[in-house]
Design an enzyme around this catalytic site. Structure first.
Site, PDB file in Angstrom:
ATOM      1  CG  HIS A   1      -1.157  36.554 -21.319  1.00 34.66           C
ATOM      2  ND1 HIS A   1      -1.038  36.059 -22.603  1.00 34.66           N
ATOM      3  CD2 HIS A   1      -0.548  35.646 -20.512  1.00 34.66           C
ATOM      4  CE1 HIS A   1      -0.357  34.917 -22.577  1.00 34.66           C
ATOM      5  NE2 HIS A   1      -0.060  34.644 -21.313  1.00 34.66           N
TER       6      HIS A   1
ATOM      7  CG  ASP B   1       1.426  31.458 -21.567  1.00 38.39           C
ATOM      8  OD1 ASP B   1       1.680  32.589 -22.022  1.00 38.39           O
ATOM      9  OD2 ASP B   1       2.264  30.764 -20.957  1.00 38.39           O
TER      10      ASP B   1
END
Length: 313
Positions: free
Chosen positions: A289, A108
């Site tokens: 994610h 991320d």
């Protein structure tokens, strides 16, 4: 911090004008460093599944709570969170341990820092493994302006910049709910909602299933209840400053790289990744994610397998 019993104890390391809270494993493997860089809103603790396996495989594992997180420095000025400062912290961390260079792993926002580390400090990076966020080429106009034109004013990147302090207050007031609702998996496909972060902070019934146990989630909740979210959101508030910082930098990442996507992540794969990262290999895992927390064994195996056949850069 009521962390997993296998998670290393922290050391507060002074880097001159800042300090980082750092978690280490495999000190006996000195000379073979690997740095793990977390995303938002996460912590070094997001790598809890990978740390012992990497140490057992012969790596000196160095995992900071990055600037703005945990007990690391949280300067008041927004510009102290630009990409020059964030990568500068990592370079200073290498200096502290006496390393010229290391393998870097990021997820991320941490992936964005690792890509930028390869651009701003290329001699300090031997290999790259990034999760979720592919390399982001510079847009024709500064990033927030570009994102506003594409996604509108309520996109959370844009909102964080155009309405400073608004989202911070909501997240601070609903830390438990926000993180509980954010760290989900097996969510039905849906486009991102306008103001999605504020919505998550106040949503009564999140979609999908929890990514982690309540005990692990409590580590994140306690940390952000202590620090608030402003310092970490300030990373977003430097997107345009970063766009200018990178203007004159060679945009090609030349180190060997592995890009790991989550097949169900809302972040799409890059269509031109190899144009900017010519030595990249790509892998997709059956994940959302939060890849290394959602699929810990698969992520760890992918990292170790790729590193094993690339012992030198």
């Amino acid at each position: 911090m009521n962390r997993n019993a296998d998670f290393p104890a922290p050391t507060l390391i002074s880097l001159g004008n800042s300090h980082l809270e750092v978690f280490e494993a495999g000190r006996e493997n000195r000379g073979n460093p690997i740095l793990l860089c977390h995303g938002w809103p996460e912590l070094a603790y997001s790598w809890r599944h990978q740390i012992p396996a990497l140490a057992a495989a012969g790596y000196h594992v160095i995992v900071p709570n990055q600037r703005g997180y945990g007990n690391s420095s949280r300067p008041a000025k927004v510009e102290d969170y630009d990409i020059a400062h964030l990568t500068g912290d990592l370079a200073a961390l290498l200096d502290h341990f006496g390393y010229e260079a290391a393998t870097f792993v990021g997820h991320d926002w941490g992936a964005n820092v690792v890509w930028s580390m390869a651009l701003l400090h290329p001699a300090r990076v031997t290999r790259i493994i990034n999760l979720a966020l592919p390399y982001q080429p510079r847009t024709p106009v500064p990033w927030i302006e570009f994102m506003e034109s594409v996604f509108g004013p309520n996109n959370y990147f844009v909102h964080f910049n155009r309405q400073p302090g608004v989202a911070d207050a909501v997240l601070d007031a609903h830390t438990d709910c926000f993180l509980r609702n954010l760290f989900r998996k097996n969510q039905p496909p849906a486009p991102p909602e306008p103001g999605m972060m504020i919505n998550l902070a106040t949503a009564a019934a999140p979609a999908g299933d929890p990514v982690m146990s309540d005990a692990d989630l409590a580590v994140f909740i306690a940390a952000f209840e202590q620090t608030g979210f402003t310092a970490s959101i300030n990373w977003y508030r430097n997107m345009d400053r970063n766009w200018h910082i990178l203007a004159e930098v060679d945009p090609i990442v030349r180190q060997p790289a592995l890009m790991i996507y989550g097949a169900h992540d809302m972040i799409p794969p890059s269509e031109n990744l190899a144009d900017f990262v010519p030595n990249v290999e790509v892998l997709s895992l059956d994940s959302g994610h939060w890849i290394q927390q959602e699929k810990p064994e698969e992520t760890t195996r992918a990292i170790l397998d790729w590193l094993a056949v690339r012992q030198t850069a």
